[in-house]
Design a protein around this motif. Structure first.
Motif, mmCIF file in Angstrom:
data_model
loop_
_atom_site.group_PDB
_atom_site.id
_atom_site.type_symbol
_atom_site.label_atom_id
_atom_site.label_comp_id
_atom_site.label_asym_id
_atom_site.label_seq_id
_atom_site.Cartn_x
_atom_site.Cartn_y
_atom_site.Cartn_z
ATOM 1 N N TYR A 1 0.857 -1.189 0.000
ATOM 2 C CA TYR A 1 0.000 0.000 0.000
ATOM 3 C C TYR A 1 0.897 1.244 0.000
ATOM 4 O O TYR A 1 1.791 1.359 0.852
ATOM 5 N N VAL A 2 0.654 2.151 -0.933
ATOM 6 C CA VAL A 2 1.420 3.399 -0.983
ATOM 7 C C VAL A 2 0.475 4.549 -0.651
ATOM 8 O O VAL A 2 -0.459 4.836 -1.406
ATOM 9 N N LEU A 3 0.719 5.195 0.501
ATOM 10 C CA LEU A 3 -0.151 6.269 0.984
ATOM 11 C C LEU A 3 0.431 7.634 0.626
ATOM 12 O O LEU A 3 1.658 7.788 0.533
ATOM 13 N N PRO A 4 -0.423 8.640 0.442
ATOM 14 C CA PRO A 4 0.084 9.988 0.156
ATOM 15 C C PRO A 4 0.760 10.618 1.370
ATOM 16 O O PRO A 4 1.627 11.476 1.235
ATOM 17 N N ALA A 5 0.352 10.225 2.561
ATOM 18 C CA ALA A 5 0.947 10.739 3.799
ATOM 19 C C ALA A 5 0.864 9.656 4.872
ATOM 20 O O ALA A 5 0.110 8.682 4.726
ATOM 21 N N ASN A 6 1.613 9.841 5.929
ATOM 22 C CA ASN A 6 1.658 8.831 6.974
ATOM 23 C C ASN A 6 0.313 8.691 7.689
ATOM 24 O O ASN A 6 -0.325 9.683 8.044
ATOM 25 N N SER A 7 -0.137 7.440 7.869
ATOM 26 C CA SER A 7 -1.351 7.152 8.632
ATOM 27 C C SER A 7 -1.007 6.075 9.653
ATOM 28 O O SER A 7 -0.816 4.911 9.291
ATOM 29 N N GLN A 8 -0.883 6.483 10.895
ATOM 30 C CA GLN A 8 -0.447 5.569 11.944
ATOM 31 C C GLN A 8 -1.387 4.381 12.099
ATOM 32 O O GLN A 8 -0.944 3.249 12.292
ATOM 33 N N ASN A 9 -2.688 4.620 12.004
ATOM 34 C CA ASN A 9 -3.644 3.529 12.196
ATOM 35 C C ASN A 9 -3.564 2.493 11.082
ATOM 36 O O ASN A 9 -3.659 1.281 11.329
ATOM 37 N N ILE A 10 -3.399 2.945 9.839
ATOM 38 C CA ILE A 10 -3.272 1.996 8.727
ATOM 39 C C ILE A 10 -1.966 1.221 8.853
ATOM 40 O O ILE A 10 -1.927 0.002 8.642
ATOM 41 N N PHE A 11 -0.900 1.921 9.221
ATOM 42 C CA PHE A 11 0.388 1.247 9.388
ATOM 43 C C PHE A 11 0.324 0.190 10.488
ATOM 44 O O PHE A 11 0.771 -0.946 10.311
ATOM 45 N N THR B 1 12.746 1.375 -5.329
ATOM 46 C CA THR B 1 12.725 0.310 -6.337
ATOM 47 C C THR B 1 12.578 -1.066 -5.702
ATOM 48 O O THR B 1 11.818 -1.909 -6.187
ATOM 49 N N TYR B 2 13.291 -1.299 -4.590
ATOM 50 C CA TYR B 2 13.224 -2.614 -3.951
ATOM 51 C C TYR B 2 11.805 -2.921 -3.472
ATOM 52 O O TYR B 2 11.299 -4.026 -3.676
ATOM 53 N N ALA B 3 11.163 -1.939 -2.825
ATOM 54 C CA ALA B 3 9.803 -2.143 -2.313
ATOM 55 C C ALA B 3 8.832 -2.454 -3.452
ATOM 56 O O ALA B 3 7.955 -3.313 -3.322
ATOM 57 N N ILE B 4 8.992 -1.763 -4.588
ATOM 58 C CA ILE B 4 8.104 -1.991 -5.728
ATOM 59 C C ILE B 4 8.298 -3.384 -6.294
ATOM 60 O O ILE B 4 7.341 -4.129 -6.520
ATOM 61 N N MET B 5 9.557 -3.766 -6.523
ATOM 62 C CA MET B 5 9.846 -5.069 -7.139
ATOM 63 C C MET B 5 9.538 -6.225 -6.194
ATOM 64 O O MET B 5 9.244 -7.337 -6.648
ATOM 65 N N PRO C 1 1.959 -10.433 7.473
ATOM 66 C CA PRO C 1 3.271 -10.572 6.825
ATOM 67 C C PRO C 1 3.236 -10.326 5.322
ATOM 68 O O PRO C 1 4.256 -10.004 4.725
ATOM 69 N N GLN C 2 2.052 -10.477 4.709
ATOM 70 C CA GLN C 2 1.947 -10.298 3.261
ATOM 71 C C GLN C 2 1.597 -8.875 2.866
ATOM 72 O O GLN C 2 1.488 -8.562 1.679
ATOM 73 N N VAL C 3 1.413 -7.980 3.857
ATOM 74 C CA VAL C 3 1.009 -6.601 3.567
ATOM 75 C C VAL C 3 2.038 -5.621 4.128
ATOM 76 O O VAL C 3 2.433 -5.719 5.288
ATOM 77 N N ASP C 4 2.474 -4.681 3.287
ATOM 78 C CA ASP C 4 3.359 -3.604 3.716
ATOM 79 C C ASP C 4 2.682 -2.269 3.424
ATOM 80 O O ASP C 4 1.966 -2.146 2.429
ATOM 81 N N VAL C 5 2.937 -1.289 4.274
ATOM 82 C CA VAL C 5 2.377 0.050 4.088
ATOM 83 C C VAL C 5 3.505 1.058 4.161
ATOM 84 O O VAL C 5 4.268 1.084 5.142
ATOM 85 N N ILE C 6 3.652 1.883 3.120
ATOM 86 C CA ILE C 6 4.652 2.939 3.117
ATOM 87 C C ILE C 6 4.012 4.211 2.558
ATOM 88 O O ILE C 6 2.917 4.160 1.982
#
Length: 209
Positions: free
Chosen positions: A155-165, A184-188, A172-177
């Motif tokens: 998940y790529v957010l426009p700004a930091n959201s502590q609750n979503i993070f 590049t590493y996160a995308i690939m 383990p299969q979900v990352d939020v940044i």
């Protein structure tokens, strides 16, 4: 390239966004991706591994036995690497793994990674949403509703959201940044890229420079 914006329940919101061809539809440069990923992984290393050599060992400097007539090899110190507790030969020493890449090369790598995801139909645009409290089940429900799959989802957010993070920490299969942290590493490393509506415009603006 046009994509429909989805609601968090997986239905179509009726809105479409255009992904900029100069960012999401270029000819990918594999070598640029390789260099950027290697740099990212190298920069995560601390380089703190350290062993003591014989000059740093706390042992007596007394000679163990006489030089000749002992019936064996000559030994001058317990600090030698052949003794238990002796110094280590060619052991690791603290080092700095960080290295630098040109900004244009890193931008090319990001655009190449984004173009790969666009070619694979692995990009989902989701309408902005908020969470009143950290709820793992709710984020998992959203991930399932938009059919992001059960493999790695970013998940790529426009700004930091502590609750979503915080909601993603036990998945383990979900990352939020945030869009500021994307690399590049996160995308690939992700199988599906979930962009919150508006992020695609920020990526286009920053990577077209």
């Amino acid at each position: 390239m046009k994509l429909s914006v989805l609601k968090i329940d997986g239905t179509n919101s009726g809105k479409e966004v255009v992904l900029e061809d100069s960012v999401f539809a270029i000819q990918p440069n594999d070598h640029a991706i390789y260099l950027d990923v290697v740099q990212y992984l190298a920069n995560q290393r601390h380089g703190n591994a350290k062993t003591k050599d014989r000059s740093e060992n706390a042992h007596s400097t007394k000679k163990l036995g006489r030089q000749k007539g002992g019936g064996g090899a000559r030994h001058g110190s317990l600090k030698s690497n052949i003794f238990v507790g002796g110094g280590r030969v060619f052991g690791p020493q603290p080092r700095f793994y960080h290295h630098k890449l040109n900004k244009k090369l890193k931008a090319l790598a990001r655009k190449s990674a984004l173009s790969y995801k666009a070619q694979e139909d692995a990009i989902i645009v989701l309408e902005p949403f908020t969470m009143d409290a950290p709820k793992t089940k709710e984020l998992l429900k959203i991930t399932s509703a938009i059919k992001a799959g059960d493999r790695k989802v970013l998940y790529v957010l426009p700004a930091n959201s502590q609750n979503i993070f915080l909601s993603s920490r036990n998945l383990p299969q979900v990352d939020v940044i945030t869009v500021d942290e994307i690399n590049t590493y996160a995308i690939m490393n992700a199988n599906k890229l979930v962009l919150i509506d508006g992020v695609q415009d920020v990526l286009a603006e920053r990577n077209m420079r």
